[in-house]
Design a protein around this motif. Structure first.
Motif, PDB file in Angstrom:
ATOM      1  N   ALA A 159       0.826  -1.206   0.000  1.00 11.68           N
ATOM      2  CA  ALA A 159       0.000   0.000   0.000  1.00 11.68           C
ATOM      3  C   ALA A 159       0.862   1.258   0.000  1.00 11.68           C
ATOM      4  N   VAL A 160       1.954   1.241   0.753  1.00  8.35           N
ATOM      5  CA  VAL A 160       2.867   2.392   0.773  1.00  8.35           C
ATOM      6  C   VAL A 160       3.450   2.616  -0.619  1.00  8.35           C
ATOM      7  N   ALA A 161       3.891   1.536  -1.262  1.00  4.68           N
ATOM      8  CA  ALA A 161       4.460   1.649  -2.610  1.00  4.68           C
ATOM      9  C   ALA A 161       3.431   2.134  -3.613  1.00  4.68           C
ATOM     10  N   ALA A 162       2.165   1.784  -3.390  1.00  4.62           N
ATOM     11  CA  ALA A 162       1.091   2.158  -4.314  1.00  4.62           C
ATOM     12  C   ALA A 162       0.528   3.536  -4.040  1.00  4.62           C
ATOM     13  N   GLY A 163       0.891   4.146  -2.919  1.00  7.74           N
ATOM     14  CA  GLY A 163       0.353   5.456  -2.573  1.00  7.74           C
ATOM     15  C   GLY A 163      -1.066   5.392  -2.044  1.00  7.74           C
ATOM     16  N   GLU A 164      -1.450   4.226  -1.461  1.00  5.47           N
ATOM     17  CA  GLU A 164      -2.781   4.079  -0.866  1.00  5.47           C
ATOM     18  C   GLU A 164      -2.620   3.918   0.642  1.00  5.47           C
ATOM     19  N   GLU A 165      -3.449   4.607   1.401  1.00  7.58           N
ATOM     20  CA  GLU A 165      -3.311   4.616   2.857  1.00  7.58           C
ATOM     21  C   GLU A 165      -4.008   3.407   3.487  1.00  7.58           C
ATOM     22  N   SER A 166      -3.317   2.781   4.441  1.00 10.51           N
ATOM     23  CA  SER A 166      -3.896   1.656   5.181  1.00 10.51           C
ATOM     24  C   SER A 166      -3.329   1.659   6.597  1.00 10.51           C
ATOM     25  N   TRP A 167      -3.975   0.879   7.460  1.00  7.48           N
ATOM     26  CA  TRP A 167      -3.523   0.810   8.839  1.00  7.48           C
ATOM     27  C   TRP A 167      -3.839  -0.575   9.399  1.00  7.48           C
ATOM     28  N   PRO A 168      -2.878  -1.186  10.115  1.00  2.10           N
ATOM     29  CA  PRO A 168      -3.140  -2.516  10.665  1.00  2.10           C
ATOM     30  C   PRO A 168      -4.099  -2.464  11.845  1.00  2.10           C
ATOM     31  N   MET A 169      -5.012  -3.403  11.895  1.00  2.00           N
ATOM     32  CA  MET A 169      -5.976  -3.521  12.989  1.00  2.00           C
ATOM     33  C   MET A 169      -5.902  -4.938  13.560  1.00  2.00           C
ATOM     34  N   PRO A 170      -6.189  -5.093  14.848  1.00  2.00           N
ATOM     35  CA  PRO A 170      -6.054  -6.417  15.470  1.00  2.00           C
ATOM     36  C   PRO A 170      -7.307  -7.271  15.316  1.00  2.00           C
ATOM     37  N   ILE A 171      -7.142  -8.572  15.539  1.00  2.00           N
ATOM     38  CA  ILE A 171      -8.283  -9.465  15.731  1.00  2.00           C
ATOM     39  C   ILE A 171      -8.109 -10.056  17.128  1.00  2.00           C
ATOM     40  N   PRO A 172      -8.654  -9.396  18.148  1.00  2.00           N
ATOM     41  CA  PRO A 172      -8.439  -9.840  19.528  1.00  2.00           C
ATOM     42  C   PRO A 172      -8.920 -11.267  19.754  1.00  2.00           C
ATOM     43  N   GLU A 173      -8.306 -11.947  20.695  1.00  2.00           N
ATOM     44  CA  GLU A 173      -8.641 -13.335  20.977  1.00  2.00           C
ATOM     45  C   GLU A 173     -10.101 -13.497  21.377  1.00  2.00           C
ATOM     46  N   GLU A 174     -10.657 -12.479  22.020  1.00  2.00           N
ATOM     47  CA  GLU A 174     -12.061 -12.572  22.451  1.00  2.00           C
ATOM     48  C   GLU A 174     -13.013 -12.761  21.270  1.00  2.00           C
ATOM     49  N   MET A 175     -12.595 -12.288  20.081  1.00  2.00           N
ATOM     50  CA  MET A 175     -13.459 -12.423  18.913  1.00  2.00           C
ATOM     51  C   MET A 175     -13.656 -13.887  18.513  1.00  2.00           C
ATOM     52  N   HIS A 176     -12.665 -14.727  18.829  1.00  2.00           N
ATOM     53  CA  HIS A 176     -12.778 -16.154  18.524  1.00  2.00           C
ATOM     54  C   HIS A 176     -13.999 -16.743  19.201  1.00  2.00           C
ATOM     55  N   GLU A 177     -14.259 -16.317  20.422  1.00  2.00           N
ATOM     56  CA  GLU A 177     -15.432 -16.820  21.150  1.00  2.00           C
ATOM     57  C   GLU A 177     -16.703 -16.089  20.745  1.00  2.00           C
ATOM     58  N   ARG A 178     -16.583 -14.812  20.458  1.00  2.00           N
ATOM     59  CA  ARG A 178     -17.791 -14.053  20.104  1.00  2.00           C
ATOM     60  C   ARG A 178     -18.451 -14.586  18.846  1.00  2.00           C
ATOM     61  N   VAL A 179     -17.672 -15.020  17.863  1.00  2.00           N
ATOM     62  CA  VAL A 179     -18.289 -15.523  16.625  1.00  2.00           C
ATOM     63  C   VAL A 179     -18.939 -16.888  16.836  1.00  2.00           C
ATOM     64  N   ARG A 180     -18.752 -17.476  17.993  1.00  2.00           N
ATOM     65  CA  ARG A 180     -19.337 -18.793  18.295  1.00  2.00           C
ATOM     66  C   ARG A 180     -20.480 -18.721  19.292  1.00  2.00           C
ATOM     67  N   THR A 181     -21.092 -17.556  19.428  1.00  2.00           N
ATOM     68  CA  THR A 181     -22.130 -17.381  20.440  1.00  2.00           C
ATOM     69  C   THR A 181     -23.515 -17.818  19.988  1.00  2.00           C
ATOM     70  N   SER A 182     -23.678 -18.237  18.731  1.00  2.00           N
ATOM     71  CA  SER A 182     -25.000 -18.701  18.284  1.00  2.00           C
ATOM     72  C   SER A 182     -25.399 -19.968  19.038  1.00  2.00           C
ATOM     73  N   LYS A 183     -26.663 -20.038  19.410  1.00  2.00           N
ATOM     74  CA  LYS A 183     -27.184 -21.219  20.102  1.00  2.00           C
ATOM     75  C   LYS A 183     -27.777 -22.242  19.135  1.00  2.00           C
ATOM     76  N   VAL A 184     -27.862 -21.859  17.844  1.00  2.00           N
ATOM     77  CA  VAL A 184     -28.511 -22.769  16.892  1.00  2.00           C
ATOM     78  C   VAL A 184     -27.633 -23.108  15.691  1.00  2.00           C
ATOM     79  N   ALA A 185     -26.470 -22.464  15.554  1.00  2.00           N
ATOM     80  CA  ALA A 185     -25.604 -22.698  14.388  1.00  2.00           C
ATOM     81  C   ALA A 185     -24.148 -22.698  14.827  1.00  2.00           C
ATOM     82  N   ASP A 186     -23.263 -23.046  13.890  1.00  2.00           N
ATOM     83  CA  ASP A 186     -21.833 -23.059  14.203  1.00  2.00           C
ATOM     84  C   ASP A 186     -21.310 -21.676  14.537  1.00  2.00           C
ATOM     85  N   LEU A 187     -21.774 -20.692  13.796  1.00  2.00           N
ATOM     86  CA  LEU A 187     -21.273 -19.327  13.952  1.00  2.00           C
ATOM     87  C   LEU A 187     -22.413 -18.322  13.973  1.00  2.00           C
ATOM     88  N   ALA A 188     -22.185 -17.220  14.650  1.00  2.00           N
ATOM     89  CA  ALA A 188     -23.131 -16.097  14.625  1.00  2.00           C
ATOM     90  C   ALA A 188     -22.619 -15.056  13.637  1.00  2.00           C
TER      91      ALA A 188
END
Length: 510
Positions: free
Chosen positions: A414-443
């Motif tokens: 992105a720097v070489a291309a002249g396009e702006e970007s910024w790194p963002m995290p995927i916190p560990e808590e998100m691993h559990e949050r996407v599994r909070t559905s009571k009827v399916a594999d993922l919410a």
């Protein structure tokens, strides 16, 4: 049709209608940037006080038009600010600003810094992208003037002392390829959504692929590009539940398009996945009316991965690229997916739908699993995915998430291309949050207000099967309300240049 050439002439002696030089911002006064020395010499001691009297500072984005009154062979001098230092990013922006300012001239000479192939490429790309205009739907105005006509210069020259050197010529031609690819992506994003629904978008990609083959079908070593389209019946039969569920409310069915480039001897395989929601009403979780017209841009990710793949093929970079464009129209209808429905994604994972306006991750999930079947070395998805990322980073910066190594590669590209970007995290808590559905594999969502963009990335990560992967959320920079630098209003084509630079890096590593 504008012609573009390289030349080694002096900017003070060129007879172009407009000559463009750069200014670097200083502590007390601006300095003429490399490339404009002859212009400064022609003006002599008069230049500095003249700039001071006009209030010229050289700050980035500043454009000043000056009649030369015979001081130069060109009748008009255009001064563009580069900011505090000369960089390829500053050059792209300055050249783009010059392109928009230099109207009603038959010819133009760019005397911006161009002492290296990288600078030549930046200046050329910047001008071409800044000069972009979408006029397909313009007709004759009230005064009888044809509003589709272009008042840009018909002859544009990039001045550099290295005009005859092979690396410089190669950089110039590469810039034209990349700029054309960005323009293609912009055209698709700017097209009214009623004219680019999923089947029409798929046909447009097929046409682009066949046009590429025709253009390059000569000589040995011709780059080969293949296009495969899955229609609604094939998608349903093969279990692409994400695409089918999102497209159920529309009278125009979804499509999955694969674009493949397989150069001889390639040892690295990159899979690109793009979100192609040709219009996003939000479905039954309907969006507010204000700003909904911009939802024609929700296919910008798909446009970017397709256009970038065609550019990579045209440049003959020795990296195998397979792009998947997941196309659907998210509308309200009697058969639209309902909040509470459970959808089976391609490959068998089930997802509980809780917000039909979070549809992008559903189509991307299908395409990510499909992309993984080709066993790529790394996977990158590009999507206008979350408003949360716009809140976090604004409307000019994309968020990058995923594996650290791939994220670092994306950031460097992105720097070489002249396009702006910024790194963002995927916190560990998100691993559990996407599994909070009571009827399916993922919410699909969990309605927690905080970290929505990070949750979306964690959801997508569930479908990459542990492969090296990065997610580029371009919800902010994909569509702009105003122009700046080389970026025009409307569809920006964000991501195309970054993906091309990513492949350049992979090719250099191979």
């Amino acid at each position: 049709m504008t012609t573009y050439t390289l030349r080694s002439a002096s900017p003070a002696k060129t007879r172009a209608d407009v000559v463009v030089i750069g200014l670097v911002q200083g502590d007390d006064r601006p300095a003429v940037a490399p490339g404009g020395e002859d212009v400064a010499k022609a003006w002599g001691r008069k230049l500095s006080p003249m700039l001071a009297s006009l209030g010229v500072t050289g700050k980035a984005g500043e454009v000043t038009r000056i009649p030369t009154a015979g001081t130069l062979s060109s009748p008009v001098l255009l001064l563009v600010g580069l900011g505090t230092e000369v960089s390829t990013t500053a050059l792209r922006a300055a050249a783009g600003s010059a392109a928009r300012a230099a109207t009603n001239a038959a010819s133009l000479a760019l005397a911006l810094p161009a002492t290296s192939p990288a600078e030549v490429r930046a200046v050329t790309e910047g001008y071409l992208l800044g000069a972009y205009a979408f006029t397909s739907y313009k007709g004759t105005g009230k005064d009888g003037k044809d509003t589709t006509s272009d008042d840009r210069p018909a002859d544009v020259v990039v001045l550099t002392a290295d005009a005859r050197k092979k690396p410089t010529v190669a950089a110039f031609e590469e810039a034209r390829v990349v700029a054309a690819a960005v323009a293609t992506a912009r055209d698709w994003v700017n097209t009214p959504p009623g004219d680019l629904r999923p089947p029409a978008f798929a046909r447009a990609v097929e046409t682009a692929g066949s046009d590429f083959v025709k253009e390059h079908a000569h000589g040995r070593g011709t780059p080969k590009v293949g296009v495969t389209v899955w229609d609604e019946e094939q998608l349903a039969a093969q279990g692409f539940g994400g695409l089918i569920s999102v497209g159920r409310g529309s009278s125009e069915p979804p499509r999955l398009v694969e674009l493949s480039y397989v150069p001889k001897g390639a040892t690295t395989h990159l899979a690109l996945v793009g979100k192609g929601i040709t219009f996003d009403s939000g479905g039954l979780s309907i969006k507010p009316a204000q700003g909904m017209h911009e939802m024609k841009s929700d296919m910008a990710g798909a446009a970017a991965v397709v256009a970038a793949t065609l550019a990579v093929a045209a440049l003959r970079l020795p990296v195998r690229v397979t792009a998947y464009a997941a196309m659907a129209e998210n509308m309200l209808g009697s058969d639209a997916t309902r909040p509470g429905d459970v959808v089976t994604i391609y490959g068998g994972r089930t997802v509980e739908v809780l917000n039909t306006d979070a549809e992008g991750r559903m189509v991307l999930a299908d395409a990510l699993v499909k992309a993984g079947e080709g066993e790529p070395d790394l996977v990158v998805d590009v999507a206008t995915l979350t408003g949360a990322m716009v809140v976090a980073l604004g409307d000019r910066v994309a968020g990058v998430m995923g594996d650290d190594e791939v994220v670092a590669r994306m950031r460097a590209a992105a720097v070489a291309a002249g396009e702006e970007s910024w790194p963002m995290p995927i916190p560990e808590e998100m691993h559990e949050r996407v599994r909070t559905s009571k009827v399916a594999d993922l919410a699909q969502v969990d309605w927690v207000r905080w970290g929505g963009g990070l949750y979306a990335a964690a959801f997508l990560r569930e479908f990459v099967a542990g492969r090296p992967w990065a997610h580029l959320d371009i919800a902010g920079p994909a569509f702009g309300s105003s122009a700046h630098g080389h970026v025009t209003a409307g569809g920006t084509g964000y991501g195309v240049s970054t993906l091309v630079e990513l492949v350049r890096g992979l090719a250099d590593q191979a």
